[in-house]
Motif scaffolding. Structure first.
Motif, PDB file in Angstrom:
ATOM      1  N   LYS A 144      10.954  34.536  34.790  1.00  0.00           N
ATOM      2  CA  LYS A 144      10.272  34.688  36.078  1.00  0.00           C
ATOM      3  C   LYS A 144      11.084  35.557  37.040  1.00  0.00           C
ATOM      4  O   LYS A 144      10.528  36.399  37.747  1.00  0.00           O
ATOM      5  N   ARG A 145      12.409  35.347  37.030  1.00  0.00           N
ATOM      6  CA  ARG A 145      13.250  36.171  37.896  1.00  0.00           C
ATOM      7  C   ARG A 145      13.131  37.656  37.524  1.00  0.00           C
ATOM      8  O   ARG A 145      13.009  38.523  38.400  1.00  0.00           O
ATOM      9  N   ASN A 146      13.182  37.906  36.206  1.00  0.00           N
ATOM     10  CA  ASN A 146      13.065  39.303  35.772  1.00  0.00           C
ATOM     11  C   ASN A 146      11.708  39.893  36.139  1.00  0.00           C
ATOM     12  O   ASN A 146      11.609  41.039  36.584  1.00  0.00           O
ATOM     13  N   LEU A 147      10.652  39.061  35.918  1.00  0.00           N
ATOM     14  CA  LEU A 147       9.320  39.532  36.279  1.00  0.00           C
ATOM     15  C   LEU A 147       9.197  39.751  37.783  1.00  0.00           C
ATOM     16  O   LEU A 147       8.526  40.695  38.234  1.00  0.00           O
ATOM     17  N   GLU A 148       9.860  38.882  38.535  1.00  0.00           N
ATOM     18  CA  GLU A 148       9.825  39.034  39.989  1.00  0.00           C
ATOM     19  C   GLU A 148      10.540  40.322  40.412  1.00  0.00           C
ATOM     20  O   GLU A 148      10.067  41.049  41.295  1.00  0.00           O
ATOM     21  N   LYS A 149      11.673  40.580  39.729  1.00  0.00           N
ATOM     22  CA  LYS A 149      12.382  41.827  40.019  1.00  0.00           C
ATOM     23  C   LYS A 149      11.506  43.036  39.671  1.00  0.00           C
ATOM     24  O   LYS A 149      11.443  44.010  40.424  1.00  0.00           O
ATOM     25  N   GLU A 150      10.853  42.929  38.485  1.00  0.00           N
ATOM     26  CA  GLU A 150       9.973  44.026  38.090  1.00  0.00           C
ATOM     27  C   GLU A 150       8.821  44.197  39.082  1.00  0.00           C
ATOM     28  O   GLU A 150       8.434  45.319  39.414  1.00  0.00           O
ATOM     29  N   ARG A 151       8.291  43.026  39.544  1.00  0.00           N
ATOM     30  CA  ARG A 151       7.204  43.103  40.524  1.00  0.00           C
ATOM     31  C   ARG A 151       7.678  43.752  41.825  1.00  0.00           C
ATOM     32  O   ARG A 151       6.981  44.615  42.390  1.00  0.00           O
ATOM     33  N   LEU A 152       8.865  43.305  42.285  1.00  0.00           N
ATOM     34  CA  LEU A 152       9.397  43.907  43.509  1.00  0.00           C
ATOM     35  C   LEU A 152       9.666  45.397  43.324  1.00  0.00           C
ATOM     36  O   LEU A 152       9.414  46.202  44.227  1.00  0.00           O
ATOM     37  N   LEU A 153      10.168  45.741  42.101  1.00  0.00           N
ATOM     38  CA  LEU A 153      10.415  47.145  41.820  1.00  0.00           C
ATOM     39  C   LEU A 153       9.109  47.940  41.818  1.00  0.00           C
ATOM     40  O   LEU A 153       9.050  49.053  42.362  1.00  0.00           O
ATOM     41  N   ARG A 154       8.075  47.343  41.205  1.00  0.00           N
ATOM     42  CA  ARG A 154       6.785  48.013  41.202  1.00  0.00           C
ATOM     43  C   ARG A 154       6.235  48.167  42.615  1.00  0.00           C
ATOM     44  O   ARG A 154       5.651  49.206  42.974  1.00  0.00           O
TER      45      ARG A 154
END
Length: 458
Positions: A144-154
């Protein structure tokens, strides 16, 4: 009646589990309907607690039944959001534990006793499922943290794209405005260039007319001499004819006197013819100078042009200032021969150089230098390469090095406002260098002399 405390603990655990589940997977946004139902997860637990309180079940497995129910609901929720990778991981984490709890409940309700070895293995498997569940829950949290980072990056990329898009729109607007401004400026420059060309044409024409004016003034003064001779010899011839008629009426005619009168009359007529031809040649030269140039090279007597335009320029200045006098020197190479040139154009160049030379010596004379004698000279020769060289020299004001560098630039002039356009030497330079593929150079020393050199290839 006694209320079972285990069911209370299970209800609290269920509420806590659902709360964590809702926060971890953001169920209000992902599954809003399920999220509303999960807020009532405590109701079945309370119902089981009331049933146990009313009917006094001796079996104490109601809390485990309730927890299995909770796990079932959680599994259904996770299946509903299985497209979300952490949900699949959490589903993988709790399924083994839920199966173990279900199997344990079945064994407890059936009162099936396992052997000592099997009970130890069963207890060990419980610890394994707990460790399995904790491990995969931690993995899900990292996911989830990685996905959240990816989401924030997106999101940042989207924001950057929007910002770039906004900048592009602004740049396009600025480019459009700048293009419109440049287009307007281009039109203004084109209009100004057209006006400048028109003005340049007018100035060139004015320079030509000024040159023609100088020439006309010189011609008027120069033609006056042969006309005076024609008039004077005509008057004398008329007197001779009168004397001859009177002699013829005498009874005793003097033959020698008549012969002498006839000889004088013949000489006068010859002088009238000579000076009349001189006046005609001057008029012819004026007409050739004023006539538009054909631009074609033709055999030209440079010596004759130099001599005529030197005197015409001198008399042109004297027509303006009767008190001006100067010494003229000519050193014309007798074997110069014919040169391929445009007579009208070379004549304009010489007239301009002579006019400037006389202007320079006149200004120096006005300064009142003691013993100063204004002098202008012209010389011609053939160079070693066969080119024709014409030198125009004066002992006037001279020029500085700075002035000499700019002397052939258009519109540059050292004369006061109204006395020159600054195009004379520029046009002369173009005539010699472009029209005749020659050279026009200048040497000068301030306060001493100025010498222009025309070199025309043969």
């Amino acid at each position: 009646m006694k209320f079972d405390g285990q069911i209370v603990i299970s209800i609290l655990l269920a509420v806590l589990m659902v709360r964590l589940l809702r926060r971890f997977f953001d169920l209000p946004k992902r599954l809003p309907q399920w999220d509303k139902l999960l807020t009532w997860i405590w109701v079945p637990g309370v119902g089981l607690g009331i049933i146990d309180l009313l009917f006094s079940f001796r079996n104490d497995q109601l809390d485990e039944v309730y927890m299995l129910f909770v796990f079932g609901v959680v599994i259904l929720v996770l299946v509903a959001i299985q497209d979300y990778r952490p949900a699949r991981t959490v589903l993988l984490a709790i399924v083994p534990y839920a199966l173990y709890s279900a199997l344990e409940l079945v064994l407890a309700l059936s009162e099936w006793k396992l052997g000592k070895n099997y009970e130890d293995a069963f207890d060990a498997s419980q610890g394994f499922t707990v460790i399995w569940m904790i491990t995969f829950i931690l993995i899900a949290r990292n996911q989830k943290r990685n996905l959240e980072k990816e989401r924030l990056l997106r999101e940042e990329e989207e924001q950057e794209k929007k910002r770039i898009a906004a900048q592009n729109v602004e740049l396009e607007r600025l480019v459009a405005e700048r293009t419109a401004t440049l287009t307007k400026q281009t039109e203004e420059l084109r209009k100004a260039l057209t006006e400048l060309k028109t003005m340049q044409t007018q100035l060139i024409q004015a320079e030509k007319m000024a040159s023609l004016g100088e020439l006309t003034a010189g011609i008027a003064h120069e033609i006056q001499n042969p006309l005076n001779f024609v008039t004077n010899f005509s008057d004398v011839s008329a007197e001779l004819i009168t004397e001859l008629e009177e002699e013829k009426r005498k009874p005793n005619r003097d033959a020698n006197l008549e012969t002498e009168l006839l000889v004088d009359l013949k000489q006068n007529l010859q002088k009238i013819t000579h000076h009349g031809q001189r006046a005609a040649s001057i008029v012819k030269g004026m007409l050739e100078h004023s006539r538009a140039s054909t631009g074609e090279l033709q055999p030209t007597d440079i010596n004759t042009l130099a001599d005529e335009y030197l005197r015409l320029a001198y008399h042109g200045l004297r027509a303006k200032d009767k008190t001006f006098n100067a010494t003229l020197y000519t050193n014309l190479y007798p074997e110069l021969g014919q040169v391929n040139a445009i007579p009208q154009d070379i004549g304009r160049v010489m007239l301009n150089l002579f006019t400037n030379a006389f202007y320079a010596v006149q200004k120096k004379k006005e300064c009142g230098a003691d013993g100063y004698v204004p002098t202008v000279s012209v010389s011609t020769r053939r160079t070693e390469t066969g080119d024709v060289e014409v030198r125009v020299r004066d002992n006037g004001m001279g020029m500085t090095a700075q002035v000499k560098e700019k002397i052939f630039q258009p519109f540059f002039t050292t004369k006061p406002t109204g006395e020159g356009t600054g195009l004379g030497l520029s046009l002369s330079y173009d005539i010699v260098t472009k029209g005749h593929k020659g050279l026009l150079t200048v040497e000068s020393q301030e306060g001493e002399f100025t010498e222009f050199t025309i070199r025309i290839p043969s």
